[in-house]
Design a protein around this motif. Structure first.
Motif, short mmCIF file in Angstrom:
data_model
loop_
_atom_site.label_atom_id
_atom_site.label_comp_id
_atom_site.label_asym_id
_atom_site.label_seq_id
_atom_site.Cartn_x
_atom_site.Cartn_y
_atom_site.Cartn_z
N SER A 235 -1.29 15.69 18.89
CA SER A 235 -0.61 15.88 20.17
C SER A 235 0.88 15.57 19.98
O SER A 235 1.27 14.96 18.98
N ALA A 237 2.56 13.43 21.66
CA ALA A 237 2.76 11.97 21.71
C ALA A 237 2.50 11.38 20.33
O ALA A 237 3.21 10.46 19.90
N GLN A 249 1.83 19.78 15.30
CA GLN A 249 1.70 19.61 16.75
C GLN A 249 1.06 20.82 17.40
O GLN A 249 1.44 21.97 17.16
N VAL A 250 0.09 20.53 18.25
CA VAL A 250 -0.59 21.59 19.01
C VAL A 250 -0.11 21.51 20.45
O VAL A 250 -0.04 20.42 21.02
N GLY A 251 0.21 22.67 21.04
CA GLY A 251 0.58 22.65 22.45
C GLY A 251 1.71 23.59 22.77
O GLY A 251 2.13 24.39 21.94
N GLY A 254 4.34 23.28 20.45
CA GLY A 254 3.84 23.22 19.08
C GLY A 254 3.11 24.50 18.75
O GLY A 254 3.49 25.58 19.22
N GLY A 266 -8.77 10.91 21.05
CA GLY A 266 -7.72 10.09 21.66
C GLY A 266 -6.59 10.91 22.24
O GLY A 266 -5.42 10.54 22.14
N ILE A 267 -6.94 12.04 22.83
CA ILE A 267 -5.95 12.92 23.46
C ILE A 267 -6.31 13.03 24.94
O ILE A 267 -7.46 13.31 25.29
N GLY A 269 -5.25 15.16 27.27
CA GLY A 269 -5.47 16.52 27.79
C GLY A 269 -4.41 16.93 28.78
O GLY A 269 -4.71 17.63 29.76
N GLN A 272 0.41 20.45 28.82
CA GLN A 272 1.18 21.03 27.72
C GLN A 272 0.37 21.01 26.42
O GLN A 272 0.60 21.83 25.53
N LYS A 288 -11.77 7.18 25.43
CA LYS A 288 -12.41 6.01 26.03
C LYS A 288 -12.27 5.98 27.56
O LYS A 288 -12.92 5.18 28.22
N ASP A 289 -11.43 6.88 28.08
CA ASP A 289 -11.25 6.95 29.53
C ASP A 289 -12.07 8.13 30.09
O ASP A 289 -11.75 9.30 29.83
N ALA A 292 -10.20 11.00 31.76
CA ALA A 292 -9.16 11.76 31.03
C ALA A 292 -9.33 13.26 31.31
O ALA A 292 -10.44 13.80 31.25
N ASP A 305 -14.90 4.79 22.09
CA ASP A 305 -13.81 4.47 21.17
C ASP A 305 -13.86 5.43 19.98
O ASP A 305 -14.87 5.50 19.28
N LEU A 306 -12.76 6.12 19.75
CA LEU A 306 -12.77 7.12 18.67
C LEU A 306 -13.04 6.47 17.32
O LEU A 306 -13.58 7.12 16.42
P1 FAD Z 1 -1.68 10.13 26.02
O1 FAD Z 1 -1.49 10.98 27.20
O2 FAD Z 1 -1.02 8.80 25.99
O3 FAD Z 1 -3.26 9.94 25.85
C1 FAD Z 1 -3.85 9.14 24.90
C2 FAD Z 1 -5.32 9.13 25.20
O4 FAD Z 1 -6.01 8.40 24.21
C3 FAD Z 1 -5.68 8.48 26.55
O5 FAD Z 1 -6.41 9.42 27.31
C4 FAD Z 1 -6.51 7.28 26.16
O6 FAD Z 1 -7.58 7.05 27.08
C5 FAD Z 1 -7.05 7.69 24.82
N1 FAD Z 1 -7.37 6.59 23.93
C6 FAD Z 1 -6.62 5.49 23.63
N2 FAD Z 1 -7.23 4.75 22.69
C7 FAD Z 1 -8.41 5.36 22.43
C8 FAD Z 1 -9.48 5.06 21.54
N3 FAD Z 1 -9.46 3.99 20.75
N4 FAD Z 1 -10.55 5.89 21.52
C9 FAD Z 1 -10.60 7.00 22.33
N5 FAD Z 1 -9.59 7.32 23.17
C10 FAD Z 1 -8.50 6.53 23.21
N6 FAD Z 1 2.08 17.57 24.37
C11 FAD Z 1 1.39 18.13 23.37
O7 FAD Z 1 0.36 17.60 22.92
N7 FAD Z 1 1.82 19.29 22.80
C12 FAD Z 1 2.93 19.93 23.22
O8 FAD Z 1 3.28 20.98 22.65
C13 FAD Z 1 3.68 19.37 24.29
N8 FAD Z 1 4.77 19.98 24.76
C14 FAD Z 1 5.41 19.44 25.85
C15 FAD Z 1 6.50 20.13 26.41
C16 FAD Z 1 7.14 19.60 27.52
C17 FAD Z 1 8.29 20.37 28.11
C18 FAD Z 1 6.72 18.37 28.05
C19 FAD Z 1 7.40 17.79 29.26
C20 FAD Z 1 5.68 17.68 27.50
C21 FAD Z 1 5.00 18.20 26.39
N9 FAD Z 1 3.93 17.54 25.81
C22 FAD Z 1 3.22 18.14 24.82
C23 FAD Z 1 3.61 16.15 26.17
C24 FAD Z 1 2.45 16.02 27.13
O9 FAD Z 1 2.90 16.07 28.46
C25 FAD Z 1 1.70 14.66 26.92
O10 FAD Z 1 2.65 13.62 27.06
C26 FAD Z 1 1.04 14.53 25.56
O11 FAD Z 1 0.24 15.66 25.31
C27 FAD Z 1 0.18 13.28 25.54
O12 FAD Z 1 -0.37 13.12 24.27
P2 FAD Z 1 -1.69 12.25 24.11
O13 FAD Z 1 -2.77 12.88 24.87
O14 FAD Z 1 -1.88 12.07 22.65
O15 FAD Z 1 -1.25 10.85 24.69
#
Ligand code: FAD
Length: 321
Positions: A235, A237, A249-251, A254, A266-267, A269, A272, A288-289, A292, A305-306
Motif C-alpha cells: 500500500s 502507507a 505500490q498498488v493503487g 501506483g 494489514g491493509i 482498504g 485509493q 485485525k480490525d 476495516a 493478526d497477520l
Molecule cells: P492504514 O490505513 O493505516 O491501514 C493499516 C491496516 O492494518 C489497518 O486496517 C489495521 O487494522 C491493520 N493492521 C494493523 N496491524 C495489523 C496486524 N498485526 N494484523 C492485521 N492487520 C493489522 N494508497 C494506496 O495504497 N495506493 C495508492 O496508490 C494511493 N494513492 C493515493 C492517492 C491520493 C491522492 C491520496 C490522497 C491517497 C492515496 N493513497 C494510496 C493512500 C490511501 O488513502 C491510504 O492512506 C492508504 O492506502 C493506507 O494504507 P494502509 O491500508 O496500508 O494503511
C-alpha cells in the motif's frame, strides 16, 4: 471487419500477458492486428504466440532505434498505421510506457483517448470503452467522438482467451527519429524483486500495508508470496513508511493489478488502494480490525493478526506443494 491495432508489449522477445489480453479484447470489436515495434529479429520470436491469441495480422516495425529512444518510434509507427489503415481502434496496455504512448498518439492523430478500460465493446459503428471509476464504485461506458479511438486497457482487466489467427506479416517502416526531439534511453536496470513475477503480470499478488509495521517484517509478506509463486505489492502507507520500494505500490497512484488472487495483509482498504486492485478475481484480506473497509470487497476475510495468520498460510501452502 475493421482492423483493431494492438501494440505488442514484449521484453527481449518475450510477450507480456497483457498483450494476449488486448488481442482477446480486440476480437470483440474487429480483427486484431498486432503491432510489433521492436529490435530486429523480434517478430520472428513473438509471431507464433500472437497468432495463438487471434492476431490476424502482424505489422512488423523493426529497427535499432526502438531500443535507443523511449516511446517515439512506437508513437511514429502507430500514427502512420492509423493514417494508412483507418483501424476501428488502437489498444495499448495501460502501463507506464503504454499510457505515454497513448497520450502522444491521441494528440498526434487528433483522436479521443479512453483510459484504463477493463473491456471494449461495439455499439453500432462506435467503439465503446468500459471503465471502472471512482475506485470501482461505478462501471461506465464511454466512447470517443473524434478520430480513431485510442484505448489504454488495464493489465488483468480482460481475461486472455486463445483463438488461432493467421498472423499474416506486413513489414512497416520505423520513421527516422529526430534525436533532438526524442528522449534517449541511457541504461536499463533490472527491477529488484528477484525471481518473483512482475506485479502487473502476476496471477497472484500478496500485498502488505502499514499493518506490517516495518521493512524487516515485510519478510512475512514475501514468504507467503514465494510459497504461492506470487508478486509482492504494497500500500502507499507501507511505501511512504519505507517498508517497501515505491515500484511495488498498488493503487490509484501506483500500479493497477487484476490477478486471479489478491491477498491483502494489514491493509485497511482505502478507496485509493482499492482503485488499483478491486478488479482482482478473488480477494483475501487479513486485518485485525473487523470494521476495516477492505472486508467490504473481500471474498474471504480473516479478522486476526497477520503475523499469526500469514505464516500459517505459508506453512499450509508449502506443505501442499
Ligand atoms: P492504514 O490505513 O493505516 O491501514 C493499516 C491496516 O492494518 C489497518 O486496517 C489495521 O487494522 C491493520 N493492521 C494493523 N496491524 C495489523 C496486524 N498485526 N494484523 C492485521 N492487520 C493489522 N494508497 C494506496 O495504497 N495506493 C495508492 O496508490 C494511493 N494513492 C493515493 C492517492 C491520493 C491522492 C491520496 C490522497 C491517497 C492515496 N493513497 C494510496 C493512500 C490511501 O488513502 C491510504 O492512506 C492508504 O492506502 C493506507 O494504507 P494502509 O491500508 O496500508 O494503511
Amino acid at each position: 471487419m475493421s482492423e483493431v491495432l494492438v501494440l505488442v508489449d514484449e521484453i527481449d522477445g518475450e510477450v507480456k500477458k497483457v498483450t494476449f489480453e488486448l488481442l482477446t479484447a480486440a476480437r470483440e470489436i474487429g480483427e486484431p492486428a498486432a503491432v510489433v515495434v521492436a529490435a530486429p529479429g523480434t517478430a520472428a520470436k513473438v509471431k507464433e504466440s500472437l497468432a495463438a491469441y487471434g492476431a490476424a495480422k502482424v505489422y512488423v516495425a523493426e529497427s535499432d532505434d526502438v531500443a535507443t529512444y523511449l516511446v517515439t518510434p512506437k508513437v511514429d509507427v502507430l500514427a502512420n498505421l492509423v493514417g494508412a489503415k483507418s483501424p476501428a481502434a488502437v489498444l495499448i496496455p495501460a502501463t507506464a510506457e503504454g499510457k505515454e504512448i497513448a497520450g502522444r498518439l491521441a494528440v498526434r492523430t487528433g483522436s479521443g483517448l479512453l483510459i484504463e478500460a477493463i473491456g471494449v465493446e461495439s455499439s453500432g459503428d462506435d467503439v465503446v470503452g468500459v471503465q471502472s471509476i471512482f475506485g470501482g464504485a461505478f462501471t461506465v461506458k464511454a466512447k470517443s467522438t473524434r478520430g480513431t479511438p485510442v484505448v489504454t486497457v488495464r493489465p488483468g482487466g480482460v481475461e486472455a482467451v486463445q483463438a488461432q489467427g493467421a498472423a499474416a506479416e506486413e513489414t512497416v517502416e520505423v520513421p527516422a527519429v529526430d534525436a533532438a526531439k526524442a528522449t534517449t534511453v541511457t541504461g536499463r536496470e533490472p527491477v529488484v524483486g528477484g525471481d518473483r513475477p512482475e506485479l502487473t503480470e502476476a496471477s497472484i499478488v500478496v500485498s502488505g500495508g502499514r499493518g506490517v509495521g516495518s521493512a524487516e517484517k515485510f519478510e512475512v509478506v514475501e514468504q507467503l508470496a514465494d510459497a504461492l509463486g506470487a508478486a509482492v505489492g504494497a500500500s502507499r502507507a507501507a511505501v511512504d513508511s519505507g517498508y517497501y520500494p515505491a515500484q511495488f505500490q498498488v493503487g490509484q497512484t501506483g500500479k493497477t493489478v487484476s490477478p486471479q488472487l489478491y491477498v491483502a495483509l494489514g491493509i485497511s482498504g482505502a478507496i485509493q488502494h482499492r482503485a488499483g486492485m478491486q478488479t482482482s478475481k478473488t480477494i483475501v484480506a487479513v486485518n485485525k480490525d473487523a470494521e476495516a473497509p477492505i472486508f467490504e470487497i473481500a471474498d474471504f476475510g480473516v479478522v486476526g493478526d497477520l503475523f499469526a495468520v500469514a505464516p500459517q498460510l505459508t506453512g499450509e501452502v508449502t506443505k501442499r506443494k
